[in-house]
Design an enzyme around this catalytic site. Structure first.
Site, PDB file in Angstrom:
ATOM      1  N   LYS A 127       0.827  -1.202   0.000  1.00  0.00           N
ATOM      2  CA  LYS A 127       0.000   0.000   0.000  1.00  0.00           C
ATOM      3  C   LYS A 127       0.866   1.260   0.000  1.00  0.00           C
ATOM      4  O   LYS A 127       1.916   1.312   0.662  1.00  0.00           O
ATOM      5  CB  LYS A 127      -0.911  -0.032   1.227  1.00  0.00           C
ATOM      6  CG  LYS A 127      -1.994   1.032   1.292  1.00  0.00           C
ATOM      7  CD  LYS A 127      -2.877   0.767   2.512  1.00  0.00           C
ATOM      8  CE  LYS A 127      -3.967   1.793   2.695  1.00  0.00           C
ATOM      9  NZ  LYS A 127      -4.791   1.496   3.894  1.00  0.00           N
ATOM     10  N   SER A 208      -9.629   1.504   3.243  1.00  0.00           N
ATOM     11  CA  SER A 208      -8.771   2.298   2.378  1.00  0.00           C
ATOM     12  C   SER A 208      -7.748   1.489   1.576  1.00  0.00           C
ATOM     13  O   SER A 208      -7.148   2.002   0.636  1.00  0.00           O
ATOM     14  CB  SER A 208      -8.012   3.341   3.219  1.00  0.00           C
ATOM     15  OG  SER A 208      -7.145   2.721   4.156  1.00  0.00           O
ATOM     16  N   SER A 232     -10.074  -1.151   7.077  1.00  0.00           N
ATOM     17  CA  SER A 232      -9.356  -0.879   5.823  1.00  0.00           C
ATOM     18  C   SER A 232      -8.656  -2.085   5.214  1.00  0.00           C
ATOM     19  O   SER A 232      -8.253  -2.030   4.058  1.00  0.00           O
ATOM     20  CB  SER A 232      -8.340   0.240   6.030  1.00  0.00           C
ATOM     21  OG  SER A 232      -8.995   1.483   6.061  1.00  0.00           O
TER      22      SER A 232
END
Length: 542
Positions: A127, A208, A232
């Site tokens: 990420k 996210s 997330s």
């Protein structure tokens, strides 16, 4: 993180018929035709590594069928064909220009008789809020940090390199880990644009860790790393039909990760199977002098979580099911009942419990804590970063200056409300934090103890919603992330089935450092159900 009940109205209280509509989103005919052609091409069966596992990749390299370089190149080509063009999933924000060089080095080691372990030569996507000391930026999806080249690897990235993994690239995310606006669209960032759901392109991937959920699901990699504050990892894992593990806070270090909350943040593995997620979980544990909370994991973490993989692990287990999630969407309900019957058939006892009703007590206090900790943590990170902004105040000003690019769809109310907060010595912060820990941990620990439970379960989330850049996300009435998120306890989600072509995940969570037991239960369920379905990149609902 996923913007939760502290921003929207309570998820259970806001159930309406429109919440569960699964009809088509608006889309032009040209886009439909393009997506249909690309979907057909993507699913023509031409990709050599489709649904491959880590053990298969290792076997390929051992036998000489593929080198790490060849595997890495195949994934790079797949990203170009599927992510950047084709269906245009937009899950990878940038690929690593050094990926093939790393792969070559791992091939040379293998040729010399050195294999570091199960991640040797395996490409991994991470990420874009995790520092890598290389040619890639670490931006949290923000154009304000588009030039932020980290001077040092995050602790977990250093562990990845030690394990012999190939850093393939960075994944797109909800900008600032979805802690920017009350009406943001999950998977959108000013630097990366909107990530799309690989099952139905008009649907949202959740966030996210949107790109880290989409990429392994779409076979752009075998493994990805996401981060979670509240939902997330588990939400995008559920909605993209993969396995996600949110570890106990402290099992993995957070140093070198752009923060929201030092009491709730953690990175974690995202993969297509429980086995592969367990392998990645094992490799990145460790005490980090730069993250004090990791000291709590000493003597509690495991060097190899794959030893818990037992297809018979459900035998004799007592598992609580969240009572409020037994009825909601009729097709999710049917999947849930099928799942509960399967768990029983494998020797588990199911007990109805109530956990979520207590979470409403801390929805406001959770938000309060996150605002204080976000301001404190982000200011510390930005002060040392190489981007254009050095504080949260600078970031707010930057976004206003470049509003047409930074905020074309939604604004930055959460950034502004966080900046208005004081420091961590504030009475408001201390009282909210104490309440969060007391309510969340006492609730879970009490329910587990009073019912002699090994874990608590339920649907992770409902079906994905249509991506809406104007109005933001439309979460369903399900959402089993807050208890484990606020308490800092572990949570694993596994595919439970499909509703109208969209994946639904099934969650198990427990108390601190029970990852091994949860992996055992999740693996036994996975092996008995085999619910993972590869995406077909449909342009609209079928």
């Amino acid at each position: 993180m996923k913007r939760r009940t502290f921003i929207k109205n309570g998820s259970l209280a806001s159930l309406t018929l429109s919440t569960f509509i699964l009809g088509s989103c608006n889309q032009t005919s040209t886009t439909k035709e393009t997506a249909t052609t690309a979907a057909t091409s993507a699913e023509s069966g031409e990709f050599a590594l489709n649904e491959v596992t880590l053990s298969q990749l290792q076997q390929y390299m051992k036998e000489g069928k593929y080198t790490s370089r060849a595997i890495t190149q195949l994934y790079l080509d797949r990203i170009q064909a599927i992510d950047k063009s084709g269906p245009k999933l937009n899950s990878v924000i940038e690929t690593n220009p050094d990926a093939l060089t790393i792969a070559d080095a791992m091939d040379q080691e293998r040729k010399a008789g050195k294999v570091r372990g199960p991640l040797h030569g395996i490409p991994v996507l991470i990420k874009d809020n995790i520092d890598t000391a290389d040619k890639m930026a670490t931006s949290a999806g923000s154009i304000a940090l588009a030039d932020n080249k980290a001077a040092k690897d995050a602790f977990i990235v250093a562990k990845l390199r030690e394990a012999g993994a190939v850093l393939l690239g960075k994944t797109n995310l909800s900008e600032w880990a979805n802690f920017r606006s009350t009406r943001s669209s999950s998977g959108w960032s000013s630097r990366g644009g909107q990530t799309n759901n690989p099952y139905i392109l008009q649907r949202n991937p959740c966030g996210s860790s949107s790109g880290s959920g989409v990429a392994p699901s779409a076979n752009l990699c075998a493994l990805a790393i996401g981060t979670e504050t509240d939902g997330s990892i588990t939400c995008p894992a559920s909605i993209n039909g993969i396995v996600g593990i949110k570890p106990t806070v402290g099992l993995w270090s957070r140093s070198g990760i752009i923060p929201i909350s030092h009491t709730q943040d953690t990175a974690g593995p995202m993969a297509r199977t429980v086995t592969d997620a367990a392998i990645l979980l094992s490799a990145l544990t460790g005490v980090d002098a730069e993250d004090a909370v990791t000291q709590e994991s000493e003597g509690k973490s495991q060097s190899d979580y794959t030893r818990f993989l037992d297809a018979n692990a459900l035998q004799g287990k007592r598992i609580g099911v969240e009572k409020s999630f037994l009825k909601g969407h009729e097709e999710v309900d049917a999947l849930l009942q099928k799942t509960l019957e399967l768990l029983k058939s494998k020797g588990a006892t199911i007990v109805e419990v109530e956990v979520m009703k207590h979470m409403g007590e801390i929805s406001d206090s959770e938000y309060t804590v996150l605002q204080y900790e976000f301001k404190d943590g982000l200011n510390r990170y930005l002060a040392k970063a190489n981007g254009q902004v050095k504080s949260l105040k600078d970031l707010i000003a930057f976004n206003k200056q470049y509003e047409d690019k930074a905020m074309p769809y939604f604004k930055q109310e959460i950034l502004e409300s966080s900046e208005a907060k004081g420091d961590l010595n504030s009475k408001e912060y201390k009282e909210a934090l104490a309440k969060n820990k007391r309510v969340s941990r006492n609730t879970i620990d009490t329910v587990l103890k009073e019912n002699s439970l090994d874990a608590i379960c339920g649907p992770t989330y409902g079906p994905s919603w249509c991506t809406d850049l104007i109005n933001g996300d439309h979460f369903s009435g399900y959402g089993l992330t807050s208890p484990s998120a606020v308490s800092g306890y572990p949570h694993i989600t596994v595919p439970m089935g499909m509703v109208k072509g969209l994946p639904i995940g099934f969650s198990f969570f427990s108390t601190a450092y029970r990852e091994g037991e949860l992996i055992a239960i999740a693996y036994a369920y996975e092996q008995a159900s085999k619910n993972r379905v590869a995406p077909t990149f449909q342009p609209v609902a079928v």
